[in-house]
Design a protein around this motif. Structure first.
Motif, short mmCIF file in Angstrom:
data_model
loop_
_atom_site.label_atom_id
_atom_site.label_comp_id
_atom_site.label_asym_id
_atom_site.label_seq_id
_atom_site.Cartn_x
_atom_site.Cartn_y
_atom_site.Cartn_z
N ILE A 399 0.76 -1.31 0.23
CA ILE A 399 0.02 -0.10 0.05
C ILE A 399 0.75 1.12 -0.07
N ASP A 404 0.18 1.15 -8.01
CA ASP A 404 -1.32 0.51 -8.00
C ASP A 404 -1.51 -0.60 -6.92
N LYS A 406 -3.87 -1.82 -5.42
CA LYS A 406 -5.06 -2.93 -5.78
C LYS A 406 -4.64 -4.05 -6.45
N MET A 410 -3.82 -8.15 -5.63
CA MET A 410 -4.44 -9.01 -6.17
C MET A 410 -3.32 -10.02 -6.71
N GLU A 417 -11.06 -8.94 -7.01
CA GLU A 417 -11.25 -7.64 -7.17
C GLU A 417 -11.93 -7.26 -5.87
N ALA A 420 -9.90 -7.40 -2.84
CA ALA A 420 -8.83 -6.60 -2.87
C ALA A 420 -9.18 -5.00 -2.16
N ASP A 421 -10.57 -4.66 -2.78
CA ASP A 421 -11.38 -3.31 -2.33
C ASP A 421 -11.57 -3.58 -0.89
N LEU A 424 -8.19 -2.84 1.20
CA LEU A 424 -7.98 -1.49 1.06
C LEU A 424 -8.95 -0.69 1.92
N ASN A 425 -10.22 -1.04 1.92
CA ASN A 425 -11.13 -0.11 2.73
C ASN A 425 -11.37 -0.55 4.25
#
Length: 739
Positions: A399, A404, A406, A410, A417, A420-421, A424-425
């Motif tokens: 991060i 990138d 994301k 992955m 996807e 990964a989202d 990150l959240n």
């Protein structure tokens, strides 16, 4: 408008244009206004109203909102009709004397059983009841389809999930174009018992269901006085008539006096209108045994009836009131509803219950699939969390350093996807050992739930077991306590009470005159000259019947009902008289087939247009109620055509195929009511005419001016239900006069 079509006029026959537009109007009325859906028992206005209240968050546990706000949302977003009609529908759903299980809880003046109107919508407030919430249960879980509203800006449900059996519990009434519906309310506990029987034994008959659900349960109580066979036939065919009487008791007074107290009145009878009618009949001296009536009602009904003398029998007094007033009324059962395919049709009790169960089965499947998708999505996210928890340092490095992040996640951890989202959240405070334990626990619980949902979707037996459990919950929630207790008593038909001695009428000869348009009157004496009678413009003489002022006259109608009117009660003199439809509950679509004085021991032949008939004794056709008595039962598209006194020993039948048959009267059954038996066998068409033939005296048929002997009919003798032989020319040349 383009240049090519400007000024273009296309000629269309008026009949074609009218039929096309009228058909569109008729379909709109049937589909979107008058008939309820068999699945949730709601008409569009009611469905839209409940959905709008849900959108306003008017749950049973929330506060009330002005009815004007609710009506405004309904007509503005979902139902483009007048505010008055929508508010009337809302008010009815809140009246506990009109709806067995109210869907709306009202605050303010919502009318009364006296017929008082509700206050204006700006003064009243409303919210949903628990019943309405049950109808909406699971609507956010893809349990039903939605469609765009009339302006395309919103969406509305096509049908409610309907965890509550609303159609049978609350009933429905409506008049469309060419069809109508009238379904009585029932007890929800009994409905649930019958539904669970149908789940356990799908081949259960209507009789099996009625052992648990014996009949209607009206919100105003009362007593149903119909035999089980009549109720069974009504629920097996989806059509019938149910007789309801007021509940009454005798209260003793001082010195041997007594009074009758009425505590419950029939469904849909306005108390104030009932009292006005009884007072009018007392003024006209048509209730000679009744001395006075008082309304001592508060929140509960209490009508006090005082006799003129204490020597009167209470049963005789009440019988005179039952015959002359709405203290006894009939509810016409007509279970005509829209099916899941949006096709209207009359259904029996089993079909209605099965349609609701099938809908609940579909709702369960859709909710389970929706939940399974949500569980799968959450499990996928949790799998991603568990994959990265062992390498949190690497996650942080990616991060911080990757352009990138994301794509890096992955690629490094083989994440989807969505995973990964989610990573990150994730919040920083979730990076704890305790959180990992909670994630693993949630993962295990959802995995178990997923397995259960898959088992449910794969096993029909398990789904029906789940539905049975839901029905038990509904029965527990609404089938007990004051709301669930049965209010209407089911009683045996009352014994016949002779009230003929109540009113003494001076005997004198009268002649009944009936016009072509159905206006009736009596004139003094016999052998009245039809040419001397006056009729309204466009009307003319139809028939005359000689009788006595003490006679009871039977009017037999095309719908198979018999109505009894006293000759002394009919209008007299040289005036126009009164329409028969004001004296008896006869619709504009029906007509009178025959009129005759009732004679003890005499019999009449009744026959339908399809050629079925039976013999009925005159006393079995007596019904001194506006609603009459159903004597000849009819199927769809049939009508009563023949009503003849049995004054001979043979029946002559002429079919529309111009074939004639003669058979003994003894081959016909004598019944109090029924469908009858086949008089003659037809390949096409039906019954054209019939008469009663005496083997000794002959018969004046088809020409009333000429009597034909038995010899003219001998060649056509046969057995009942035979085809017959080609009729002679004299039998088809002139139809039998309507007189």
């Amino acid at each position: 408008m383009s240049v090519e079509t400007s000024g273009h006029i296309e000629e269309t026959p008026l009949a074609e244009a009218l039929s096309e537009r009228y058909l569109a109007y008729a379909m709109s009325t049937i589909m979107s206004r008058s008939l309820p859906d068999v699945r949730d028992g709601l008409k569009p206005v009611h469905r839209r109203m409940i959905y709008a209240m849900r959108q306003l968050r008017l749950d049973p546990s929330s506060g009330f909102k002005k009815c004007a706000r609710v009506v405004g949302d309904v007509i503005g977003k979902y139902h483009p009709h007048g505010d008055a009609s929508v508010y009337e529908a809302l008010v009815r759903l809140a009246q506990d004397f009109a709806v067995r299980y109210p869907l709306v809880e009202g605050q303010g003046n919502f009318g009364s059983i006296d017929g008082d109107n509700a206050a204006a919508m700006r003064y009243t407030e409303a919210r949903m009841t628990e019943v309405a919430r049950a109808l909406l249960q699971g609507i956010d879980e893809d349990s039903v389809d939605f469609r765009p509203t009339y302006d395309g800006e919103e969406e509305e449900p096509v049908v409610m999930p309907a965890a509550f059996p609303n159609l049978l519990a609350n009933g429905a009434a409506g008049i469309a174009v060419g069809m109508a519906t009238n379904i009585p309310p029932h007890n929800v506990g009994e409905i649930c018992d019958a539904a669970m029987l149908l789940v356990r034994k799908p081949d259960s008959s209507v009789a099996d269901l009625m052992a648990l659900m014996p009949g209607p349960d009206f919100p105003t109580g009362g007593v149903i006085v119909e035999d089980r066979e009549t109720l069974l036939q009504a629920y097996e065919t989806g059509r019938g008539s149910i007789r309801i009487r007021a509940r009454w008791a005798v209260e003793p007074g001082r010195f041997g006096t007594w009074q009758i107290v009425v505590t419950e009145i029939p469904y849909q009878v306005q108390k104030s209108r009932l009292i006005e009618l009884i007072a009018d009949l007392m003024e006209q001296k048509k209730l000679p045994l009744l001395g006075d009536i008082r309304d001592e009602s508060t929140t509960d009904i209490r009508l006090v009836l005082e006799p003129k003398s204490r020597g009167v029998e209470p049963e005789v007094l009440m019988e005179t009131l039952f015959r002359a007033t709405p203290l006894e009324s009939r509810f016409g059962l007509n279970m005509n509803v829209l099916g899941a395919d949006r096709v209207p049709g009359v259904r029996d009790l089993r079909e209605v219950l099965q349609a609701w169960l099938d809908h609940r089965h579909e709702v369960l499947q859709r909710r389970s699939r929706h939940r399974l998708q949500a569980v799968d999505r959450r499990l996928e996210i949790l799998d991603g969390f568990l994959a990265v928890y062992l390498n949190l340092d690497e996650v942080i490095r990616i991060i911080r350093e990757e352009d990138d992040a994301k794509a890096g996640l992955m690629a490094t951890f083989s994440l989807t996807e969505l995973q990964a989202d989610s990573v990150l959240n994730m919040r920083l405070r979730s990076l704890r050992r305790l959180e990992e334990i909670e994630i693993r626990k949630e993962h295990a619980d959802l995995s178990a739930e997923r397995a259960g949902l898959n088992d449910l979707l794969e096993s029909e037996v398990l789904r029906w077991k789940t539905i049975a459990g839901e029905i038990k919950e509904i029965r527990k929630a609404f089938g007990g306590g004051k709301l669930g207790a049965r209010r209407t008593e089911l009683a045996a038909p009352p014994r016949v009470i002779d009230v003929s001695v109540v009113e003494a009428v001076e005997r004198e000869p009268l002649t009944l005159i009936m016009s072509a348009n159905g206006w009736v009157k009596t004139v003094k004496g016999h052998a009245a000259d039809p040419a001397a009678q006056k009729f309204k413009e466009g009307d003319k003489f139809r028939l005359a019947v000689e009788c006595q002022s003490t006679d009871r006259l039977c009017f037999f109608a095309t719908d198979g009902r018999a109505f009894t009117l006293r000759a002394a009660d009919l209008p007299r003199g040289r005036g126009d008289g009164q329409p028969i439809r004001l004296l008896a509950d006869l619709s504009n679509d029906e007509d009178v087939v025959a009129v005759f004085p009732v004679r003890e021991g005499e019999r009449h032949l009744l026959a339908s247009s399809s050629g079925r008939g039976l013999v009925v004794r005159d006393e079995d056709m007596v019904a001194e109620k506006r609603t009459g008595r159903q004597v000849l039962n009819l199927k769809d598209d049939e009508s009563a055509r023949i009503c003849l006194p049995v004054e001979g020993d043979h029946v002559v039948v002429l079919g529309q195929n111009h074939r004639m048959l003669v058979f003994p009267v003894a081959q016909l059954p004598e019944m109090a009511r029924g469908l009858g038996v086949a008089l003659q066998k037809y390949k096409d068409g039906g019954l054209l005419d019939a008469c009663i033939l005496s083997s000794t005296a002959g018969v004046a048929w088809p020409d009333p001016a000429r009597v034909r002997g038995f010899a003219d009919f001998r060649d056509y003798l046969g057995k009942r239900a035979d085809v017959g032989r080609a009729a002679p020319a004299w039998a088809t040349r002139k139809p039998k006069p309507k007189t």
